[in-house]
Motif scaffolding. Structure first.
Motif, short mmCIF file in Angstrom:
data_model
loop_
_atom_site.label_atom_id
_atom_site.label_comp_id
_atom_site.label_asym_id
_atom_site.label_seq_id
_atom_site.Cartn_x
_atom_site.Cartn_y
_atom_site.Cartn_z
N ILE A 68 4.99 7.21 0.04
CA ILE A 68 3.91 6.68 0.87
C ILE A 68 3.15 5.59 0.12
O ILE A 68 2.82 4.54 0.70
CB ILE A 68 2.96 7.80 1.33
N ASP A 69 2.89 5.81 -1.14
CA ASP A 69 2.17 4.81 -1.95
C ASP A 69 2.97 3.53 -2.14
O ASP A 69 2.41 2.46 -2.25
CB ASP A 69 1.82 5.38 -3.33
N ARG A 70 4.28 3.65 -2.20
CA ARG A 70 5.12 2.49 -2.55
C ARG A 70 5.67 1.71 -1.36
O ARG A 70 6.22 0.62 -1.54
CB ARG A 70 6.29 2.95 -3.43
N VAL A 71 5.55 2.25 -0.16
CA VAL A 71 6.05 1.54 1.02
C VAL A 71 4.86 0.92 1.75
O VAL A 71 4.13 1.62 2.46
CB VAL A 71 6.84 2.48 1.95
N PRO A 72 4.65 -0.37 1.57
CA PRO A 72 3.46 -1.02 2.11
C PRO A 72 3.28 -0.86 3.62
O PRO A 72 2.16 -0.74 4.10
CB PRO A 72 3.65 -2.50 1.75
N LYS A 73 4.36 -0.85 4.37
CA LYS A 73 4.24 -0.77 5.83
C LYS A 73 3.70 0.57 6.31
O LYS A 73 3.24 0.67 7.45
CB LYS A 73 5.60 -1.03 6.48
N LEU A 74 3.76 1.60 5.49
CA LEU A 74 3.23 2.90 5.91
C LEU A 74 1.70 2.87 5.95
O LEU A 74 1.10 3.37 6.88
CB LEU A 74 3.72 4.01 4.98
N GLY A 75 1.10 2.31 4.92
CA GLY A 75 -0.35 2.13 4.86
C GLY A 75 -1.16 3.21 5.53
O GLY A 75 -1.02 4.39 5.26
N TYR A 76 -2.03 2.79 6.45
CA TYR A 76 -2.93 3.72 7.12
C TYR A 76 -2.18 4.67 8.05
O TYR A 76 -2.69 5.74 8.39
CB TYR A 76 -4.01 2.96 7.89
N LEU A 77 -0.97 4.32 8.46
CA LEU A 77 -0.20 5.19 9.35
C LEU A 77 0.13 6.52 8.69
O LEU A 77 0.30 7.53 9.36
CB LEU A 77 1.11 4.50 9.77
N ALA A 78 0.22 6.52 7.39
CA ALA A 78 0.59 7.73 6.66
C ALA A 78 -0.62 8.45 6.06
O ALA A 78 -0.46 9.39 5.29
CB ALA A 78 1.58 7.38 5.56
#
Length: 66
Positions: free
Chosen positions: A19-29
């Motif tokens: 979650i920390d390393r995948v920028p597109k997840l951001g607030y979604l996660a």
């Protein structure tokens, strides 16, 4: 596999790291990340109390066949 937890290699640590390393997840996660934090605390408390992984960790089996 208590040593995995204390070496930050357990499944909760790995998911949080993704979650920390995948920028597109951001607030979604954000909710998933909070749930993982709670699970990590629960797991740590279980290890301290029973000196063993929680049953959901210890008894987990890969659900797919090879």
């Amino acid at each position: 596999m208590i040593w995995l937890f204390y070496n930050d290699l357990g499944r909760y640590h790995l998911v949080a790291d993704v979650i920390d390393r995948v920028p597109k997840l951001g607030y979604l996660a954000a909710y998933a990340k909070q749930a993982i934090r709670v699970k990590k605390i629960d797991h740590k408390m279980s290890i301290a109390k029973y000196r063993a992984d929680m049953p959901e960790i210890k008894d987990w089996k890969w659900p797919y066949e090879f």
